[in-house]
Design an enzyme around this catalytic site. Structure first.
Site, PDB file in Angstrom:
ATOM      1  N   HIS A 417       0.815  -1.212   0.000  1.00 59.43           N
ATOM      2  CA  HIS A 417       0.000   0.000   0.000  1.00 59.43           C
ATOM      3  C   HIS A 417       0.855   1.271   0.000  1.00 59.43           C
ATOM      4  O   HIS A 417       0.464   2.292  -0.560  1.00 59.43           O
ATOM      5  CB  HIS A 417      -0.954   0.010   1.190  1.00 59.43           C
ATOM      6  CG  HIS A 417      -2.148  -0.867   1.000  1.00 59.43           C
ATOM      7  ND1 HIS A 417      -2.965  -0.764  -0.105  1.00 59.43           N
ATOM      8  CD2 HIS A 417      -2.655  -1.875   1.749  1.00 59.43           C
ATOM      9  CE1 HIS A 417      -3.937  -1.667  -0.020  1.00 59.43           C
ATOM     10  NE2 HIS A 417      -3.765  -2.359   1.100  1.00 59.43           N
ATOM     11  N   ARG A 519      19.302   2.055 -36.381  1.00 52.14           N
ATOM     12  CA  ARG A 519      20.501   1.674 -37.124  1.00 52.14           C
ATOM     13  C   ARG A 519      21.733   1.877 -36.244  1.00 52.14           C
ATOM     14  O   ARG A 519      22.054   2.995 -35.864  1.00 52.14           O
ATOM     15  CB  ARG A 519      20.600   2.498 -38.406  1.00 52.14           C
ATOM     16  CG  ARG A 519      19.509   2.201 -39.414  1.00 52.14           C
ATOM     17  CD  ARG A 519      19.634   3.075 -40.649  1.00 52.14           C
ATOM     18  NE  ARG A 519      19.373   4.474 -40.358  1.00 52.14           N
ATOM     19  CZ  ARG A 519      18.169   5.047 -40.385  1.00 52.14           C
ATOM     20  NH1 ARG A 519      17.109   4.313 -40.696  1.00 52.14           N
ATOM     21  NH2 ARG A 519      18.008   6.318 -40.110  1.00 52.14           N
ATOM     22  N   ARG A 567      18.913  -2.905 -35.089  1.00 48.58           N
ATOM     23  CA  ARG A 567      19.527  -3.734 -36.124  1.00 48.58           C
ATOM     24  C   ARG A 567      21.021  -3.802 -35.860  1.00 48.58           C
ATOM     25  O   ARG A 567      21.694  -2.770 -35.749  1.00 48.58           O
ATOM     26  CB  ARG A 567      19.260  -3.148 -37.519  1.00 48.58           C
ATOM     27  CG  ARG A 567      19.749  -4.066 -38.652  1.00 48.58           C
ATOM     28  CD  ARG A 567      19.451  -3.470 -40.012  1.00 48.58           C
ATOM     29  NE  ARG A 567      20.250  -2.278 -40.260  1.00 48.58           N
ATOM     30  CZ  ARG A 567      20.086  -1.454 -41.302  1.00 48.58           C
ATOM     31  NH1 ARG A 567      19.124  -1.702 -42.179  1.00 48.58           N
ATOM     32  NH2 ARG A 567      20.848  -0.401 -41.461  1.00 48.58           N
ATOM     33  N   GLU A 668      15.430  -9.029 -47.155  1.00 45.41           N
ATOM     34  CA  GLU A 668      15.951  -8.152 -48.199  1.00 45.41           C
ATOM     35  C   GLU A 668      16.648  -8.928 -49.317  1.00 45.41           C
ATOM     36  O   GLU A 668      17.227  -8.330 -50.223  1.00 45.41           O
ATOM     37  CB  GLU A 668      16.939  -7.150 -47.580  1.00 45.41           C
ATOM     38  CG  GLU A 668      17.989  -7.798 -46.693  1.00 45.41           C
ATOM     39  CD  GLU A 668      18.711  -6.799 -45.801  1.00 45.41           C
ATOM     40  OE1 GLU A 668      18.651  -5.595 -46.079  1.00 45.41           O
ATOM     41  OE2 GLU A 668      19.346  -7.235 -44.827  1.00 45.41           O
ATOM     42  N   GLY A 689      13.407  -4.913 -46.015  1.00 49.35           N
ATOM     43  CA  GLY A 689      14.265  -3.842 -46.497  1.00 49.35           C
ATOM     44  C   GLY A 689      14.017  -3.683 -47.989  1.00 49.35           C
ATOM     45  O   GLY A 689      14.638  -4.370 -48.804  1.00 49.35           O
ATOM     46  N   SER A 690      13.103  -2.793 -48.333  1.00 49.91           N
ATOM     47  CA  SER A 690      12.618  -2.755 -49.722  1.00 49.91           C
ATOM     48  C   SER A 690      13.691  -2.304 -50.704  1.00 49.91           C
ATOM     49  O   SER A 690      13.638  -2.663 -51.888  1.00 49.91           O
ATOM     50  CB  SER A 690      11.391  -1.848 -49.825  1.00 49.91           C
ATOM     51  OG  SER A 690      11.669  -0.548 -49.347  1.00 49.91           O
ATOM     52  N   ASN A 691      14.678  -1.543 -50.244  1.00 48.06           N
ATOM     53  CA  ASN A 691      15.733  -1.095 -51.169  1.00 48.06           C
ATOM     54  C   ASN A 691      16.557  -2.274 -51.682  1.00 48.06           C
ATOM     55  O   ASN A 691      16.696  -2.489 -52.892  1.00 48.06           O
ATOM     56  CB  ASN A 691      16.653  -0.082 -50.484  1.00 48.06           C
ATOM     57  CG  ASN A 691      15.980   1.254 -50.277  1.00 48.06           C
ATOM     58  OD1 ASN A 691      14.991   1.570 -50.933  1.00 48.06           O
ATOM     59  ND2 ASN A 691      16.501   2.044 -49.357  1.00 48.06           N
ATOM     60  N   ASP A 692      17.111  -3.067 -50.740  1.00 49.83           N
ATOM     61  CA  ASP A 692      17.927  -4.205 -51.149  1.00 49.83           C
ATOM     62  C   ASP A 692      17.078  -5.274 -51.819  1.00 49.83           C
ATOM     63  O   ASP A 692      17.520  -5.918 -52.787  1.00 49.83           O
ATOM     64  CB  ASP A 692      18.664  -4.804 -49.947  1.00 49.83           C
ATOM     65  CG  ASP A 692      19.953  -4.054 -49.642  1.00 49.83           C
ATOM     66  OD1 ASP A 692      20.280  -3.118 -50.400  1.00 49.83           O
ATOM     67  OD2 ASP A 692      20.631  -4.395 -48.651  1.00 49.83           O
ATOM     68  N   CYS A 739      10.726  -1.429 -43.310  1.00 46.13           N
ATOM     69  CA  CYS A 739      11.467  -0.275 -42.791  1.00 46.13           C
ATOM     70  C   CYS A 739      12.140   0.513 -43.913  1.00 46.13           C
ATOM     71  O   CYS A 739      12.989   1.358 -43.649  1.00 46.13           O
ATOM     72  CB  CYS A 739      12.502  -0.717 -41.764  1.00 46.13           C
ATOM     73  SG  CYS A 739      13.724  -1.899 -42.377  1.00 46.13           S
TER      74      CYS A 739
END
Length: 800
Positions: A417, A519, A567, A668, A689-692, A739
């Protein structure tokens, strides 16, 4: 209703939670559980507020009390307050109870004996104030309880003592600070069958230290539960996930003493046998069963709940002996602004020495001078804004507690309490340090400067600036200070990408659900500057661990309790070569985007020692700094055996996947998509990781201007790959996020992701608000289209 309003006694099965005005919060809650649920509650009755007022009026006690309270010159003077309250309690206990009221209570006790089939039964008598246990005015723990009471006359006497307990020092002081006139408070005495407790405790349907309402917190000890309330024994602590009903955390303490009942009435303290003292006071099955009761009670009441339970030594039956609304997190009182008063500055948390650990009882961060007080008689010596260090936080210490910058105790649990009062006063509080390795009073000395991180249960030596004085949160462009912007809740979470740890506090107030990608490379280039293998050869591997931990912890602390995903390092060889000493260790690769990077480094004998330093930094942040919201992600895993090698190294280092530690991987590489069903066994989810991924699916070097026109993340090949990954991951209970930059640049791509069922998107800080609004719109569109059947149809086939 008129008859109920004038009744002096009401039985539990005649009571509901709406009867607070009649019998107070405790009695009405017990009545609600008895009359409206199947939760096991020891049967009993309650004297009413009408009975209390009848007693006070008949004995002229109110007038006498009013005069004594008016004579208090200074409520902060503990001695004056104590003497006055002692006089008031004597007035109440010495008064002769009206004969008709006494007879009604005695007859109810006899009826209870008949109902339970036991002559002259033992009962527990607990006070229940009509202003108690309300979300906006909690008086929890301010009145007394009496256990193992037997006999008609003894019950009547204890009811009077319950009445008198409205005027303990702590209750009187509390009402004064809350500006709550004593005449507006009436007291009900709850009289219920005594549970002969083998073990007992307290539980919450919300984590009272963090506000996490996905968990049930259960604290238990051997014997009667009063020693939890008083903070005498540090309890076992269990955390149960509400959805999975699995125990996700278990902390078993040394419980050397217990309060037990005497055969002829009353209670005594006794030593717990050594072997039993270190054993769990509840079995796992009992913990899960209690958590089920907590969920049921929370659902019934519709709010966070604070509950007490007992385990019957006769038959191991679990009984609920109290349930009331939790007061602090129900109001979302997140805490107050903390300002350092200590004068010994330590710049970084990794430079600071951890001197004490304990249970995070009341969240907050503060720094100041320690004042150790072993005896309550020395409370007057305590000064404003000092850090109170004592054996246990007793509610009697409230006058000193309100002055404290923070509170640290040897004993006690996060649900005692006193800890509840600390949370209501918004004072950082750490309890039970003895159970975490060192008693605070053995380590800390009056005059020491310390930093108390009560969000994570850690005390640091000195004033750690990076904890107590974070950067002020900046007003975002186009945002008016103090003007709250509404963001509709979304099923698809919106996370944030972050590189620079120094920006964490600036962006922490954005409506992000966490950090989807931190990162690590930024810490290397901005703070460490040197190659990890070079530092190892120079004999300074600790520099890597400490500086990584410092940067990571800034983000984790700023975002807590929201999750963050770190990461691991994903430098290319040319980037590593730019760090001091890098020339000695890095190869020259003509296409380092496709070379020695990510996972392939971590298990390589030439680099594994450097990777282990990253793991040590993560462990330091999670285990030493207590920031359990930190999760990790492995980049650029080419093959399934690589995933096993890296996760095996992590396991050997002590970083093991669990309910509160997630390991993700970047998706990726085409192999990540094609073999997702194989990768699933090693990870908890994916971050695209859409770029790679686009580069490797379309065969376009993303850094080559010559083929820039062909590089497009919205290409159908990429979309089909993402659709396939989501389907395969979800089949095995794995999450999928993205991302890359695409959701920030193309809202229609975000719409595609939402349509495919992605779990969250992680965008740069400047796009968090816009993405949050966009996703809310897209989700509402889906609901509307499904409801009307008239939505636009996407003719594209995303299956492959």
């Amino acid at each position: 209703m008129e008859k109920r309003n004038s009744a002096n006694v009401l039985w539990f099965d005649d009571l509901h939670r709406s009867d607070v005005d009649l019998v107070g919060g405790k009695s009405s809650s017990l009545g609600e559980l008895t009359s409206s649920t199947n939760i096991p509650v020891p049967y009993g009755f309650a004297t009413t507020a009408h009975a209390y007022r009848y007693f006070m009026d008949s004995t002229d006690s109110n007038d006498k009390i009013r005069k004594l309270l008016a004579g208090i010159n200074d409520y902060e003077d503990s001695e004056e307050l104590h003497q006055t309250c002692a006089q008031i309690r004597k007035i109440v206990t010495d008064a002769q109870m009206p004969a008709d009221l006494a007879d009604t209570i005695k007859q109810a006790y006899d009826q209870l004996a008949d109902k339970v089939g036991e002559a002259n039964p033992f009962v527990a008598i607990r006070s229940s104030a009509t202003a108690e246990d309300l979300p906006d005015a909690s008086f929890a723990g301010q009145q007394d309880s009496y256990l193992n009471i037997r006999g008609r006359n003894e019950v009547v006497q204890k009811v009077k003592e319950c009445y008198a307990s409205l005027f303990t020092d702590r209750a009187t002081y509390y009402r004064h600070k809350q500006q709550f006139p004593f005449e507006k408070v009436a007291l009900s005495a709850t009289v219920q069958m005594m549970v002969f407790s083998k073990a007992s405790g307290i539980m919450f349907s919300v984590n009272v230290g963090t506000g996490d309402d996905t968990k049930v917190i259960i604290d238990s000890i051997w014997g009667l539960g009063e020693y939890i309330v008083q903070g005498t024994v540090t309890p076992d602590d269990f955390v149960v996930d509400k959805e999975s009903m699995e125990i996700v955390s278990k902390d078993i303490t040394q419980k050397d003493i217990a309060l037990t009942r005497l055969p002829d009435g009353g209670v005594k303290e006794e030593k717990v046998p050594d072997k039993k003292a270190s054993q769990p006071s509840l079995t796992d099955d009992q913990v899960v069963k209690l958590a089920g009761y907590a969920k049921e009670i929370e659902n019934h009441y519709g709010c966070y709940m604070d509950m007490e339970f007992a385990l019957d030594q006769k038959n191991d039956k679990l009984w609920l002996v109290q349930a009331r609304p939790e007061t602090v997190w129900s109001q979302k009182n997140k805490g107050k602004d903390e300002n350092s008063t200590g004068d010994e500055k330590v710049d970084n948390v990794t430079d600071a020495k951890i001197i004490v650990r304990g249970l995070a009882a009341s969240p907050g961060v503060a720094a100041g001078k320690v004042h150790v007080i072993a005896d309550p008689k020395d409370i007057e010596e305590f000064k404003q804004d000092e850090v109170l260090v004592t054996t246990m936080t007793s509610p009697d210490w409230v006058p000193a507690m309100k002055k404290a910058r923070a509170i640290i105790t040897n004993n006690g649990g996060m649900t005692c309490h006193a800890a509840i009062v600390s949370r209501e006063m918004q004072i950082p509080c750490i309890v039970g340090t003895t159970s975490r390795g060192a008693a605070a009073m053995d380590v800390l000395h009056t005059g020491d400067t310390v930093t108390v991180d009560a969000k994570n249960g850690i005390v640091y030596d000195g004033n750690v600036k990076s904890i107590v004085a974070p950067a002020k949160k900046a007003v975002q462009p186009g945002e008016v200070a103090g003007n709250a912007e509404y963001f509709a809740p979304t099923a698809t979470q919106v996370m944030m990408n972050l590189g620079d740890p120094d920006l964490a506090d600036k962006y922490a107030n954005l409506p992000a659900d966490g950090i989807g990608l931190m990162r690590e490379e930024f810490i290397w280039t901005s703070y460490i500057h040197e190659h990890p293998l070079y530092l190892i050869d120079q004999g300074h591997p600790e520099k890597v661990v400490n500086m990584l931990a410092e940067g990571i912890s800034k983000v984790a602390r700023a975002m807590a309790p929201r999750p963050m995903v770190l990461r691991f390092s994903d430098f290319k060889s040319s980037e590593y070569r730019n760090l001091k000493g890098g020339d000695q260790y890095e190869p020259h690769e003509s296409a380092d985007l496709l070379g020695w990077r990510g996972a392939s480094r971590y298990y390589d004998p030439k680099y594994i020692d450097a990777f282990k330093l990253e793991l040590e930094a993560v462990k330091k942040v999670r285990n030493e700094f207590g920031l359990k919201n930190l999760n990790v992600m492995i980049p650029f895993i080419r093959t399934v055996p690589e995933a096993k090698k890296v996760t095996d190294i992590m396991t050997a280092a002590g970083l093991v996947r669990s309910a509160d530690f997630k390991v993700y991987m970047m998706a990726e590489i085409p192999s990540n998509i094609i073999l997702a069903d194989q990768f699933n066994q090693f990870i908890d989810g994916y971050s695209i990781g859409s770029n790679d991924l686009t580069m490797l699916l379309l065969g376009c070097d993303r850094n080559n201007d010559t083929v820039a026109d062909l590089f497009d993340e919205r290409n159908l090949a990429v979309k089909r790959a993402i659709t396939h990954l989501i389907k395969v991951a979800h089949k095995d209970g794995k999450t999928v996020s993205i991302c890359g930059q695409t959701p920030s640049e193309f809202p229609d791509f975000t719409n595609f992701l939402v349509q495919q069922g992605i779990d969250y998107v992680s965008v740069n800080p400047d796009m968090v608000k816009e993405t949050k609004h966009n996703i809310a719109h897209f989700e509402q569109r889906i609901i509307l289209d499904n409801a009307t059947g008239k939505g636009l149809t996407d003719p594209t086939d995303y299956e492959w």
